[in-house]
Design an enzyme around this catalytic site. Structure first.
Site, mmCIF file in Angstrom:
data_model
loop_
_atom_site.group_PDB
_atom_site.id
_atom_site.type_symbol
_atom_site.label_atom_id
_atom_site.label_comp_id
_atom_site.label_asym_id
_atom_site.label_seq_id
_atom_site.Cartn_x
_atom_site.Cartn_y
_atom_site.Cartn_z
ATOM 1 N N ARG A 1 0.741 -1.234 -0.113
ATOM 2 C CA ARG A 1 -0.129 0.003 0.075
ATOM 3 C C ARG A 1 0.811 1.281 -0.082
ATOM 4 O O ARG A 1 1.937 1.437 0.677
ATOM 5 C CB ARG A 1 -0.926 -0.020 1.209
ATOM 6 C CG ARG A 1 -2.010 -1.117 1.226
ATOM 7 C CD ARG A 1 -2.835 -1.111 2.440
ATOM 8 N NE ARG A 1 -3.769 -2.155 2.274
ATOM 9 C CZ ARG A 1 -3.545 -3.796 2.498
ATOM 10 N NH1 ARG A 1 -2.371 -3.982 2.823
ATOM 11 N NH2 ARG A 1 -4.448 -4.466 2.315
ATOM 12 N N HIS B 1 -0.533 -2.559 -4.731
ATOM 13 C CA HIS B 1 -0.150 -3.685 -5.660
ATOM 14 C C HIS B 1 0.172 -2.912 -6.942
ATOM 15 O O HIS B 1 -0.238 -3.743 -7.995
ATOM 16 C CB HIS B 1 -0.645 -5.017 -5.756
ATOM 17 C CG HIS B 1 -0.759 -5.658 -4.286
ATOM 18 N ND1 HIS B 1 0.246 -5.511 -3.510
ATOM 19 C CD2 HIS B 1 -1.443 -6.808 -3.864
ATOM 20 C CE1 HIS B 1 0.121 -6.394 -2.362
ATOM 21 N NE2 HIS B 1 -0.959 -6.991 -2.780
ATOM 22 N N HIS C 1 3.659 -13.002 -4.350
ATOM 23 C CA HIS C 1 2.321 -13.094 -3.567
ATOM 24 C C HIS C 1 1.790 -14.629 -3.763
ATOM 25 O O HIS C 1 0.715 -14.664 -3.612
ATOM 26 C CB HIS C 1 1.409 -12.247 -4.331
ATOM 27 C CG HIS C 1 0.543 -11.639 -3.340
ATOM 28 N ND1 HIS C 1 -0.764 -12.639 -2.719
ATOM 29 C CD2 HIS C 1 0.147 -10.585 -2.596
ATOM 30 C CE1 HIS C 1 -1.455 -11.648 -1.956
ATOM 31 N NE2 HIS C 1 -0.823 -10.626 -1.850
ATOM 32 N N ASP D 1 -2.468 -9.352 8.528
ATOM 33 C CA ASP D 1 -2.033 -8.700 7.485
ATOM 34 C C ASP D 1 -1.327 -7.630 7.567
ATOM 35 O O ASP D 1 -1.659 -6.286 7.500
ATOM 36 C CB ASP D 1 -3.559 -8.074 6.700
ATOM 37 C CG ASP D 1 -2.921 -7.607 5.115
ATOM 38 O OD1 ASP D 1 -1.991 -7.837 4.800
ATOM 39 O OD2 ASP D 1 -4.195 -7.005 4.393
ATOM 40 N N GLU E 1 5.112 -12.626 2.253
ATOM 41 C CA GLU E 1 5.771 -11.653 1.039
ATOM 42 C C GLU E 1 6.790 -10.812 1.775
ATOM 43 O O GLU E 1 6.695 -10.254 2.478
ATOM 44 C CB GLU E 1 4.609 -10.759 0.790
ATOM 45 C CG GLU E 1 3.039 -11.523 0.545
ATOM 46 C CD GLU E 1 2.005 -10.601 0.530
ATOM 47 O OE1 GLU E 1 2.130 -9.350 -0.078
ATOM 48 O OE2 GLU E 1 1.053 -10.859 1.203
#
Length: 345
Positions: A81, A106, A176, A248, A310
């Site tokens: 982001r 992304h 990803h 996340d 990631e």
């Protein structure tokens, strides 16, 4: 080691896409595709010696073209982001697409994972390249990125990244892939155990955007410094988990250089995956809902049915000078390596 190339159909804009299968002498293999520079399959032996595909994905090119989950993808020009889709570089403010709540995610409306890359077999590797032209998705500079995949006799998937630009820009990339060590067709990963070598993480707001604060994991559900089940604390009464309803979050890795960052294990299959990287951060993502209504063999993937590890620079670094810089300049090309090593226990 063998590498075979197979047609994967034609994209909607008329480009021929390909699959590359990298197989070792024991029969374990990884499949990658030119579309989105994606990992499609990772088939490794469990403790009984049976191959399991531990990578979520699709069966067809058309499904990858319609993908919204970035299955197996190399993400860019900026992974994760950027707050409000704005960043300032050399006194110029750039406006990017806002495609994730109030933020940019992304790479924008059409990130790198929705392009067909140039591809070729190069020795025991598969090499992918694409050039992102100046102004694409609002980013400055002509940027050329190369990704090299290799698969070893020791069941090791190595991803090497290179990027160069003719003008200062921002750049942050990752892979990803969604993993389930019991097999992509298995249920949740909540009983997988996970260790992350990070004593801190970047705090996020209600939109999963880093605020700039770096917090200690000690005493919180974010502490994976000792291996624990992913599901142990995922429903804890903790404000960071209430915002996202899951993990996340970006973890601040302790190592420097190419070093062990995380270990994911499944007692059911006996498969262990160890992640090595030279990146400063690792985004732990466990999808709270189904990432795809129809995955391989038409199966609906369940909530918490996979986990992404990631490797990356920190999200929203363009707004926080104390974070490792994501500025890429013509005189300092980007190079990085991440390895996912599979073994049994």
């Amino acid at each position: 080691m063998s590498i075979t190339k197979h047609p994967f159909g034609t994209t909607s804009d008329g480009k021929a896409a390909y699959l590359y299968c990298m197989k070792n002498s024991e029969g374990a293999y990884a499949v990658v595709t030119s579309y989105g520079c994606r990992v499609v399959d990772i088939c490794v032996p469990d403790r009984e010696g049976e191959l399991r595909d531990v990578c979520l994905g699709y069966d067809t090119l058309a499904e990858y073209e319609n993908d919204t989950a970035a299955f197996g993808a190399v993400v860019g020009r900026h992974a994760n982001r950027i707050g409000k889709g704005l960043f300032t570089l050399d006194r110029v403010t750039y406006r990017l697409a806002v495609n994730n709540g109030p933020n940019h995610l992304h790479g924008g409306l059409r990130g790198f994972h929705h392009y067909n890359w140039d591809s070729q077999i190069s020795g025991n590797t598969v090499r992918f390249t694409r050039t992102s032209p100046d102004g694409e998705e609002g980013y400055p500079g002509n940027l050329t990125m190369t990704v090299v995949y290799s698969w070893s006799e020791d069941n090791e998937l190595c991803i090497s990244y290179q990027a160069k630009t003719d003008r200062s820009t921002v750049f942050n990339t990752t892979n990803h892939t969604y993993f389930n060590l019991n097999g992509e067709d298995a249920d949740t990963v909540l009983d997988h155990t996970l260790l992350i070598k990070a004593a801190q993480f970047t705090e996020t707001d209600e939109y999963s955007l880093p605020t700039g604060r770096i917090l200690d994991v000690a005493g919180t559900p974010m502490d994976f410094t000792k291996a624990k089940p992913i599901g142990q604390d995922i429903r804890a009464d903790y404000y960071q988990l209430k915002y996202s309803k899951t993990y996340d979050h970006n973890f601040v890795l302790c190592g420097r250089g190419l070093t062990e960052a995380a270990v994911l294990s499944s007692a059911e299959s006996g498969i262990r995956m160890t992640c090595f990287t030279d990146q400063p951060g690792l985004q732990l993502y466990v999808p709270a809902g189904s990432p795809a209504e129809h995955g391989k063999n038409g199966r609906r993937y369940p909530a918490c049915g996979s986990v992404c590890l990631e490797t990356q620079h920190f999200p929203n670094a363009t707004s926080h000078p104390a974070f490792p810089s994501v500025t890429l300049t013509p005189d300092e090309p980007f190079e990085s390596k991440t390895i996912y090593h599979f073994s049994v226990f």
